[in-house]
Enzyme design. Structure first.
Site, PDB file in Angstrom:
ATOM      1  N   SER A  94       1.622  -4.642  -0.149  1.00 26.81           N
ATOM      2  CA  SER A  94       0.246  -4.930  -0.644  1.00 26.81           C
ATOM      3  C   SER A  94      -0.536  -5.730   0.415  1.00 26.81           C
ATOM      4  CB  SER A  94       0.264  -5.592  -1.773  1.00 26.81           C
ATOM      5  OG  SER A  94      -0.764  -5.804  -2.520  1.00 26.81           O
ATOM      6  N   LYS A 125      -5.161  -2.758  -3.968  1.00 20.74           N
ATOM      7  CA  LYS A 125      -4.120  -3.422  -3.989  1.00 20.74           C
ATOM      8  C   LYS A 125      -3.404  -4.007  -5.238  1.00 20.74           C
ATOM      9  CE  LYS A 125      -3.096  -2.495   0.351  1.00 20.74           C
ATOM     10  NZ  LYS A 125      -2.033  -1.939   0.724  1.00 20.74           N
ATOM     11  N   TYR A 180     -10.867  -2.266  -1.580  1.00 18.25           N
ATOM     12  CA  TYR A 180      -9.449  -2.291  -0.829  1.00 18.25           C
ATOM     13  C   TYR A 180      -8.697  -3.181  -1.805  1.00 18.25           C
ATOM     14  CZ  TYR A 180      -6.210  -4.206   2.494  1.00 18.25           C
ATOM     15  OH  TYR A 180      -4.972  -4.243   3.073  1.00 18.25           O
TER      16      TYR A 180
END
Length: 287
Positions: free
Chosen positions: A140, A158, A154
């Site tokens: 991650s 994650k 983004y």
């Protein structure tokens, strides 16, 4: 002495993936390294671990399909005999406010960072269950907990992978799950041509502009050492115990710590209102 392990590492041609593969190989393990072309894996394939590095040419986006992921894991086990550690590492940086991000960019990043790792993890679980154990390492980011303008999509990918994995830790006893949250490390993630830069909108220039400049000019200045990160990951994979979340880098420790403090303060501030929403005759949960 522990028997040698077999690792399946996506995105093994550079950055964290290459560092993890090299660390595992240096300990006598076997590594199946995944990249989009054999050329990208040539440095690992020509190393001093004959027979223990197995290149696998695969675009990880293809493995976002469950049938492709299942076939990939099945072929790996048939080729090398077993699978002990799955490292879902393949990824990329995308910069853009939500308004700047196209639908194709949005969907592609979720396919790469969430759907493909989920599919490969799903495919590996029956293998681990039959063997009596295994480890899934989800690469991650500090961005899984700490946000920044322009990194919203983004960070969302994650965070989704992290919560899925946290659930898996409860669903699948006997399998070790480790979510790795690195801060700024000197990988090629910010290198020329590596980040996806969404088309800039004037309305977002003041908020997202500093992030764009950081990503496009900051490559090679990050303080984190990928080799040391790989060593830390090796320790938790092979040790007697491991954290569910492994935070790497002082910047990540400080950023995540500050976020947790803010969450606690906000929860406390609004606790009275939050607790006021039950039906009047609802039973109070035991605790």
């Amino acid at each position: 002495m522990t028997d040698p392990r077999t690792w399946l590492v996506t995105g093994a041609s550079s950055g964290f993936g290459e560092a993890i593969a090299r660390t595992a190989l240096s300990r006598g393990d076997t590594v199946v390294g995944v990249a989009r072309s054999a050329e990208r894996l040539s440095a690992l394939a020509s190393g001093d671990s004959p027979g223990r590095f197995v290149p696998l040419v695969l675009d990880v986006l293809e493995a976002a399909r469950f049938d492709v992921a299942e076939r990939t894991v099945r072929d790996v086990v048939a080729e090398v005999g077993r699978l002990d550690v799955l490292v879902n590492n393949a990824g990329r940086t995308q910069i853009g406010a939500l308004e700047e991000t196209t639908e194709d960019e949005f969907r592609a990043l979720f396919e790469l960072h969430v759907v493909a790792p989920a599919a490969l993890t799903r495919a590996a679980l029956p293998v681990f269950r039959e063997q009596g154990g295994g480890t899934v390492v989800q690469m991650s980011s500090v961005g899984g907990q700490v946000t920044m303008p322009g990194f919203g999509v983004y960070c969302a990918t994650k965070a989704a992978l992290e919560l899925l994995t946290e659930t898996l830790a409860d669903e699948v006893p006997g399998v070790r799950f480790v979510v790795v949250e690195p801060g700024a490390f000197r990988t090629g993630l910010f290198g020329g041509g590596a980040p996806v830069l969404s088309r800039e909108l004037p309305a977002c220039r003041d908020t997202v502009g500093p992030t764009r400049r950081y990503v496009t000019t900051g490559g090679g200045t990050q303080p984190g050492d990928p080799a040391r990160a790989a060593e830390a990951i090796w320790q938790v994979v092979t040790g007697d115990r491991a954290p569910l979340r492994l935070v790497l880098g002082p910047d990540a420790v400080e950023g995540i710590g500050a976020r947790l403090d803010r969450l606690r303060a906000e929860l406390d501030q609004w606790e009275e209102l939050s607790r006021s929403t039950d039906l009047p005759d609802a039973a109070t949960p035991a605790g």
